[in-house]
Design a protein around this motif. Structure first.
Motif, PDB file in Angstrom:
ATOM      1  N   LEU A 192       0.832  -1.203   0.000  1.00 16.90           N
ATOM      2  CA  LEU A 192       0.000   0.000   0.000  1.00 16.90           C
ATOM      3  C   LEU A 192       0.872   1.260   0.000  1.00 16.90           C
ATOM      4  N   LYS A 193       1.976   1.202   0.750  1.00 18.89           N
ATOM      5  CA  LYS A 193       2.881   2.351   0.823  1.00 18.89           C
ATOM      6  C   LYS A 193       3.478   2.656  -0.549  1.00 18.89           C
ATOM      7  N   ILE A 194       3.800   1.588  -1.292  1.00 17.01           N
ATOM      8  CA  ILE A 194       4.343   1.755  -2.649  1.00 17.01           C
ATOM      9  C   ILE A 194       3.318   2.453  -3.540  1.00 17.01           C
ATOM     10  N   LYS A 195       2.036   2.130  -3.331  1.00 21.17           N
ATOM     11  CA  LYS A 195       0.960   2.729  -4.134  1.00 21.17           C
ATOM     12  C   LYS A 195       0.589   4.130  -3.657  1.00 21.17           C
ATOM     13  N   GLY A 196       1.168   4.542  -2.512  1.00 19.93           N
ATOM     14  CA  GLY A 196       0.828   5.850  -1.963  1.00 19.93           C
ATOM     15  C   GLY A 196      -0.487   5.856  -1.222  1.00 19.93           C
ATOM     16  N   GLN A 197      -0.857   4.706  -0.671  1.00 20.14           N
ATOM     17  CA  GLN A 197      -2.124   4.573   0.042  1.00 20.14           C
ATOM     18  C   GLN A 197      -1.864   4.139   1.482  1.00 20.14           C
ATOM     19  N   THR A 198      -2.644   4.660   2.414  1.00 25.05           N
ATOM     20  CA  THR A 198      -2.488   4.276   3.812  1.00 25.05           C
ATOM     21  C   THR A 198      -3.358   3.060   4.119  1.00 25.05           C
ATOM     22  N   TYR A 199      -2.999   2.361   5.199  1.00 24.96           N
ATOM     23  CA  TYR A 199      -3.795   1.202   5.614  1.00 24.96           C
ATOM     24  C   TYR A 199      -5.192   1.641   6.050  1.00 24.96           C
ATOM     25  N   LYS A 200      -5.294   2.843   6.630  1.00 25.83           N
ATOM     26  CA  LYS A 200      -6.602   3.363   7.036  1.00 25.83           C
ATOM     27  C   LYS A 200      -7.500   3.557   5.820  1.00 25.83           C
TER      28      LYS A 200
END
Length: 271
Positions: A99-107
């Motif tokens: 998710l971090k690679i995609k620029g998205q947070t777990y929240k």
């Protein structure tokens, strides 16, 4: 004079901010702002009309969720995510890293996952009210009218793009310019998973597959050519045909349900 100019800029900026976040549409008492529309256009790279339609559909779905009393608790959400991780054979830490690679947070992921879960619940509840034909005769008639849905090509020429960044692969569908180098391959029953051949058989020449997981990250296939089409006999794949036949009936019923609802529900266009 300076005070007058400052006041002018203050109210001009305030008016601009209000315009950016003004209510554009009201769907069954649920507002859609101009900011919502612009963000959807930006995030999905789509036109204003398509963005507005997506947002209207979401509001209608939300209205129906309230009607059916659909709700997902945090415990249910945790269990659903754990099940998804187990099915994909990945850990929570791996998911968070991806998710971090995609620029998205777990929240953000949890919120999107919850929305998808509730949407599936809604569609399932609506589909359960449909009258479905489970007969072999109905399935056979469906097979004869849609044999292309069950045909498999035994030789498929593809370009395979691999990346650890999903966004790079997603951009291939909208842009011809890419820094990714493609691997050319001819897929056959001898060197490819039958499920992959079945998937690619249904994709038109020149189009891309969904993004798939791979050992080196993610992959997307562009279908270049297809040869050796084979269509099995109905009896050989009767169960598969029945599943597709039932699925299409349910999907058509859901589509018809929302089409009728769309024509009845109160939608006010303000801007």
């Amino acid at each position: 004079m300076k005070k007058i100019l400052l006041s002018f800029y203050f109210f001009a900026n305030l008016a601009s901010a209000n315009t950016i976040d003004a209510i554009a549409v009201v769907v069954d008492k649920e507002p859609i702002t101009t900011y919502d529309i612009k963000q959807t256009m930006k995030n999905l790279n789509i036109s204003k009309d398509k963005a507005l339609q997506i947002l209207i559909n979401k509001k209608i779905e939300k209205s129906q969720m309230r009607r059916f009393g659909i709700f997902t608790s945090e415990l249910e959400l945790d269990n659903a995510i754990d099940k998804m991780l187990s099915q994909n054979n990945i850990t929570l830490d791996t998911l968070k890293a991806n998710l971090k690679i995609k620029g998205q947070t777990y929240k953000q992921f949890r919120e999107n996952f919850k929305q998808d879960l509730e949407k599936r619940k809604l569609y399932e509840q609506i589909a359960n009210t449909a009258k479905i034909d489970f007969s072999d005769i109905g399935a056979q008639n469906f097979f004869e009218q849609h044999q292309d849905k069950f045909s498999i090509f035994t030789e498929i020429a593809v370009k395979i793009y691999t990346s650890k960044n999903v966004k790079f692969l997603e951009s291939l569908k909208t842009s011809k310019n890419t820094m990714l180098k493609a691997e050319n391959a001819i897929l056959t029953p001898n060197n490819a998973d039958p499920r992959l051949l079945s998937l690619l058989s249904q994709i038109p020449i020149g189009q891309f597959s969904p993004i798939l997981n791979s050992k080196n990250g993610y992959q997307i296939y562009k279908v270049e050519n297809k040869n050796g089409m084979q269509t099995p006999e109905f009896e050989q794949i009767k169960n598969e045909v029945l599943n597709v036949y039932v699925g299409e009936q349910r999907q058509n019923y859901i589509q018809d349900y929302f089409d009728k609802l769309h024509s009845k529900i109160n939608i006010e266009y303000l801007r």
